[in-house]
Design an enzyme around this catalytic site. Structure first.
Site, mmCIF file in Angstrom:
data_model
loop_
_atom_site.group_PDB
_atom_site.id
_atom_site.type_symbol
_atom_site.label_atom_id
_atom_site.label_comp_id
_atom_site.label_asym_id
_atom_site.label_seq_id
_atom_site.Cartn_x
_atom_site.Cartn_y
_atom_site.Cartn_z
ATOM 1 N N GLU A 33 0.808 -1.215 0.000
ATOM 2 C CA GLU A 33 0.000 0.000 0.000
ATOM 3 C C GLU A 33 0.845 1.270 0.000
ATOM 4 O O GLU A 33 0.345 2.359 0.283
ATOM 5 C CB GLU A 33 -0.971 -0.029 1.177
ATOM 6 N N ASP A 64 -4.250 -0.340 11.852
ATOM 7 C CA ASP A 64 -5.058 -1.481 11.424
ATOM 8 C C ASP A 64 -4.337 -2.693 11.967
ATOM 9 O O ASP A 64 -3.306 -3.109 11.436
ATOM 10 C CB ASP A 64 -5.178 -1.560 9.906
ATOM 11 N N GLU A 105 -8.385 -0.176 13.868
ATOM 12 C CA GLU A 105 -9.187 -1.060 13.016
ATOM 13 C C GLU A 105 -8.903 -2.521 13.358
ATOM 14 O O GLU A 105 -7.742 -2.899 13.557
ATOM 15 C CB GLU A 105 -8.832 -0.788 11.557
ATOM 16 N N ASP A 140 -13.547 -4.073 10.153
ATOM 17 C CA ASP A 140 -13.289 -4.390 8.741
ATOM 18 C C ASP A 140 -13.633 -5.848 8.509
ATOM 19 O O ASP A 140 -14.736 -6.176 8.076
ATOM 20 C CB ASP A 140 -11.836 -4.093 8.398
ATOM 21 N N LYS A 166 -15.613 -1.402 2.124
ATOM 22 C CA LYS A 166 -14.859 -1.900 0.975
ATOM 23 C C LYS A 166 -15.858 -2.451 -0.037
ATOM 24 O O LYS A 166 -16.548 -3.433 0.249
ATOM 25 C CB LYS A 166 -13.882 -3.000 1.400
ATOM 26 N N ARG A 175 -8.291 -1.558 -1.226
ATOM 27 C CA ARG A 175 -7.762 -2.864 -0.860
ATOM 28 C C ARG A 175 -6.263 -2.845 -1.136
ATOM 29 O O ARG A 175 -5.748 -1.965 -1.827
ATOM 30 C CB ARG A 175 -8.418 -3.994 -1.666
#
Length: 435
Positions: free
Chosen positions: A205, A243, A292, A319, A344, A373
């Site tokens: 990411e 997260d 998260e 999530d 998402k 994602r």
């Protein structure tokens, strides 16, 4: 003139070099829409099914030709003749055509590609931006970004269990300025890592994936980068988020959070109660605003304890816990588990269901965070969704890799287009916390 005349899917590659779908929708008027489908690395067990071919001789079994064929041969036949503006009817028709609770027959990736392409074609037909088509005249809130500048867990080879360490420019006056703050911290962090002799390669990411000594080393280094960039940590400046992706290191048999999976021998192994204690320690010590998946997706008791302990102080995002599904969200609301949902689009599979989840969250006082994602494309639809729904927050990666920057750049365009109407809420995006 707005009638769908053709639907076509092809196999393309995502940001990890794995196959995904691109779908095109054509209308009588010449209006056209294209949608590309993302893919996750850490996935919730209750997510809608991403259909893969399983043929090991082709793309290591990750091919999407079955999903492509389902679009071209089954879905196309069913929706040709529909008015492209009838998003809900088209999405419902595809759900019915699939006939399974998890879209396992046609594939959520096939259905989502069509759903996005239909919306884009409708916006093109009406000659309005996608965010205006989806959200109407009240569209005005630019999202506060969660910028994932350190990658751990399943997103990198770094020996850290938590999957993402994020910064949020909650004190910035505009989205444009918030993005600048984040970029400057990102570059300050890179310099610090180089000075420490740590790797500055990036993960899936776009965040760095250095070999930190542990979670707190990562947080302390981010705080140094914030200071080095000339900003303050806290509500008037930049805050931190995690997260944890706890399901990735939760041992179901022993019912413990086993950090040794990512951090190696000698790392902590925590019970559910100890996991809550640990997260509370971090919140007490650092300027953390969002966590998260702090607990495993099936650890409902743990989630409820975590929410009781931290739910008034910190955004607790589900999530894998909610998988953008109103059924799981409704249970969370009823049982007071979490206080936010990650959105998402490919977890649920249609824009209609995505918007229903956002609406349910807002009605219950939960925040909604529109998310990318780890396997992304140049498609920037989620940027438009975040603005269309006035969600107030977006999570779309670090300040590198074009697949991430595409979303930020689209938000810059939208902010310019909205002009004086545009609002950036910053810390006020966390409207359900006691500040």
């Amino acid at each position: 003139m707005s009638i769908i005349t053709d639907v076509y899917a092809r196999e393309v590659l995502d940001s990890r070099g794995n196959p995904t779908l691109e779908v095109e929708v054509y209308t009588e008027s010449g209006a056209f829409g294209r949608g590309m489908v993302p893919s996750g690395a850490s996935t919730g067990e209750h997510e809608a099914v991403e259909l893969r071919d399983g043929d090991k001789s082709r793309y290591l079994g990750l091919g999407t030709q079955k999903a492509v064929d389902n679009v071209n041969n089954i879905i196309a036949e069913a929706i040709i003749g529909y008015d492209v503006r009838d998003q809900q009817a088209i999405d419902r028709a595809m759900i019915t055509l699939d006939g399974t609770p998890n879209k396992g027959k046609l594939g959520a990736n096939a259905i989502l590609g069509v759903s996005i392409a239909v919306a884009r074609a409708a916006a093109d037909y009406l000659e309005v931006p996608l965010y205006t088509y989806l959200g109407g005249f009240n569209t005005k809130v630019l999202p506060t970004p969660m910028m994932n500048i350190i990658n751990g867990g399943s997103h990198s080879d770094a020996p850290i269990a938590f999957q993402e360490f994020m910064i949020m420019p909650v004190g910035a006056p505009t989205f444009k300025e918030g993005l600048r703050w984040g970029a400057e911290v990102f570059h300050a962090l890179k310099k610090i890592l180089k000075e420490r002799g740590l790797v500055t390669a990036v993960g899936d990411e776009g965040g760095f994936a250095p070999k930190f000594e542990g979670t707190e080393d990562g947080v302390e280094t981010i705080l140094k980068a914030i200071e080095a960039a000339g900003y303050e940590a806290g509500e008037n400046g930049i805050m931190i988020g995690f997260d944890c992706a706890s399901s990735e290191f939760y041992d179901k048999e022993r019912k413990v959070y086993d950090y040794t999976k990512f951090e190696g021998e000698g790392a902590a192994v925590r019970t559910s109660a100890e996991q809550v204690d640990y997260l509370e320690e971090l919140v007490n010590k650092y300027p953390i605003i969002t966590i998260e998946d702090g607990m495993d997706e099936n650890d409902w008791d743990g989630w409820k304890v975590l929410t009781e302990r931290l739910g008034k102080r910190v955004q607790l995002v589900g999530d894998d816990f909610f998988v953008t599904n109103t059924e799981y969200l409704a249970r969370g609301i009823k049982e007071n588990a979490a206080n936010s949902i990650l959105i998402k689009v490919n977890q649920i599979g249609t824009l209609t269901e995505t918007f229903e989840a956002i609406e349910m969250a807002k009605e219950a006082g939960y925040t909604a965070v529109v998310s990318h994602r780890s396997g992304e494309t140049e498609d920037s639809t989620i940027a438009d969704i975040a603005v269309a729904t006035n969600a107030g927050q977006i999570k779309t990666g670090s300040l590198s890799r074009t697949d991430r920057i595409a979303k930020y750049n689209q938000l810059l365009r939208i902010e310019d287009q909205l002009g004086e109407v545009a609002q950036y809420k910053g810390i006020k995006s966390f409207y359900n916390l006691k500040k």
